[in-house]
Design an enzyme around this catalytic site. Structure first.
Site, PDB file in Angstrom:
ATOM      1  N   HIS A 205      -2.137  -3.560  -0.197  1.00  0.00           N
ATOM      2  CA  HIS A 205      -2.381  -2.606  -0.119  1.00  0.00           C
ATOM      3  C   HIS A 205      -3.285  -1.801   0.094  1.00  0.00           C
ATOM      4  CE1 HIS A 205       2.114  -0.881   0.206  1.00  0.00           C
ATOM      5  NE2 HIS A 205       1.895  -0.363   0.636  1.00  0.00           N
ATOM      6  N   HIS A 247       0.985  -3.452  -8.732  1.00  0.00           N
ATOM      7  CA  HIS A 247       0.365  -4.103  -9.156  1.00  0.00           C
ATOM      8  C   HIS A 247      -0.896  -4.492 -10.861  1.00  0.00           C
ATOM      9  CE1 HIS A 247       0.000  -6.430  -5.661  1.00  0.00           C
ATOM     10  NE2 HIS A 247       0.597  -4.650  -4.907  1.00  0.00           N
TER      11      HIS A 247
HETATM   12  C1  LIG Z   1       6.014  -5.986  13.047  1.00  0.00           C
HETATM   13  C2  LIG Z   1       6.207  -6.408  11.502  1.00  0.00           C
HETATM   14  C3  LIG Z   1       6.586  -7.743  11.439  1.00  0.00           C
HETATM   15  C4  LIG Z   1       5.981  -5.698  10.476  1.00  0.00           C
HETATM   16  C5  LIG Z   1       5.904  -6.089   9.121  1.00  0.00           C
HETATM   17  C6  LIG Z   1       4.947  -4.955   8.703  1.00  0.00           C
HETATM   18  C7  LIG Z   1       5.043  -4.939   6.864  1.00  0.00           C
HETATM   19  C8  LIG Z   1       7.185  -5.274   6.415  1.00  0.00           C
HETATM   20  C9  LIG Z   1       4.354  -5.546   6.259  1.00  0.00           C
HETATM   21  C10 LIG Z   1       4.379  -6.004   4.148  1.00  0.00           C
HETATM   22  C11 LIG Z   1       4.025  -3.904   3.525  1.00  0.00           C
HETATM   23  C12 LIG Z   1       4.331  -4.629   2.237  1.00  0.00           C
HETATM   24  C13 LIG Z   1       5.061  -4.177   1.772  1.00  0.00           C
HETATM   25  C14 LIG Z   1       3.048  -5.249   1.977  1.00  0.00           C
HETATM   26  C15 LIG Z   1       3.077  -4.885   0.049  1.00  0.00           C
HETATM   27  O1  LIG Z   1       1.788  -5.066  -0.282  1.00  0.00           O
HETATM   28  P1  LIG Z   1       1.415  -4.929  -1.783  1.00  0.00           P
HETATM   29  O2  LIG Z   1       0.235  -3.776  -1.914  1.00  0.00           O
HETATM   30  O3  LIG Z   1       2.723  -4.194  -2.355  1.00  0.00           O
HETATM   31  O4  LIG Z   1       1.041  -6.260  -1.656  1.00  0.00           O
END
Ligand SMILES: CC(C)=CCC/C(C)=C/CC/C(C)=C/COP(=O)(O)O
Length: 284
Positions: A205, A247
């Site tokens: 994020h 985090h």
């Molecule tokens: C179309 C497609 C495959 C979209 C995937 C988008 C997706 C699931 C992104 C993940 C985002 C996410 C939960 C990131 C984790 O963020 P942190 O800040 O917890 O590392």
């Protein structure tokens, strides 16, 4: 099994076993110098070489041969000793920073669950979390690209889409390599995550917030009040990661730095209308 005969014949009393010339075990006292043939044998034995290399620097400096090398280098420490001291200072500094990071992250995780001290703010923090999630950003950009009727608009949207995909890949790779666990107080109730999102470093994020904020400020948002809002949003997304307990502070700090640098990469890889038309022609 050591032979009592061998023990008595050497007139030696305890501890270290060695193999004598007649093939029997011999026992040596720890505070006696071992016979010459055993010293020679130790010199060629990799295990004993390793053991001697892991002796403390003070002990090694105390031995006759090391004294000679120290005096021959004008009182300077042998190179081997310097290499042993430096990592320990770096190691201590890193462990202290890591301990501070863990402590601070735990103290700041005030929205980690409903009964945390700021638990009532958790829904708001989760709303901010969604505003920085990959899915709304990818879907929103794809929609704007579809709706855009100017070449300039399409160019910007397509490059933003490329930037978002690049961010997902880079963060995924770093997470898979570093494999830092999320804080113990985190509740894993995020929606739509990849398997690498079980890991904490860096915050996806935070990278997305920093990269998208730079992208918006450079290409889309010109009005001063809105520019302030964009910056505020990026900072809030970063803070909410630690407050939610998702985090450690260092995950977010590194994420901001990484996202900032990712935008530089996007500028380098920028796809101009000419490249885009070439791509479209090839696809058609
Ligand atoms: C179309 C497609 C495959 C979209 C995937 C988008 C997706 C699931 C992104 C993940 C985002 C996410 C939960 C990131 C984790 O963020 P942190 O800040 O917890 O590392």
């Amino acid at each position: 099994m050591p032979s009592p005969k061998a023990k008595s014949s050497g007139g030696r009393s305890s501890s270290s076993p060695g193999v004598g010339g007649n093939g029997r075990y011999e026992f040596m006292s720890l505070n006696r110098r071992p016979p010459q043939h055993l010293l020679q044998r130790q010199g060629s034995d990799p295990t004993s070489t390793r053991l001697r290399a892991s002796e403390s620097p003070t002990r090694r400096r105390g031995s006759g041969s090391s004294n000679a090398s120290t005096s021959s280098t004008g009182g300077q420490l042998p190179e081997e000793d310097c290499m042993r001291l430096n990592p320990s200072i770096v190691g201590i500094t890193l462990s202290s920073l890591l301990a501070m990071d863990l402590w601070l992250s735990k103290r700041l995780g005030v929205c980690a669950c409903e009964d945390s001290s700021w638990g009532s703010m958790r829904p708001l923090m989760k709303l901010i979390e969604i505003s920085g999630h990959g899915i709304p950003w990818l879907a929103g950009t794809a929609y704007c690209l579809y709706k855009s009727d100017s070449t300039a608009g399409q160019e910007v949207m397509l490059n933003l889409l490329m930037a978002l995909v690049l961010d997902l890949i880079l963060v995924g790779v770093v997470k898979a390599v570093v494999r830092r666990r999320r804080p113990a107080h985190n509740r894993m109730d995020m929606f739509a995550t990849f398997s690498v999102d079980g890991y904490s470093f860096p915050s996806g994020h935070a990278t997305r917030a920093a990269m998208c904020a730079r992208f918006l400020l450079a290409h889309l948002v010109l009005a001063a009040p809105l520019r302030v809002l964009v910056l505020l949003w990026a900072v809030l997304v970063g803070f909410s990661r630690v407050l939610l307990g998702r985090h450690h502070v260092t995950d977010v700090a590194f994420g901001f730095g990484m996202g900032y640098c990712q935008y530089n990469l996007v500028e380098v890889l920028w796809m101009s209308p000419a490249i885009l038309h070439g791509l479209i022609r090839q696809l058609a």
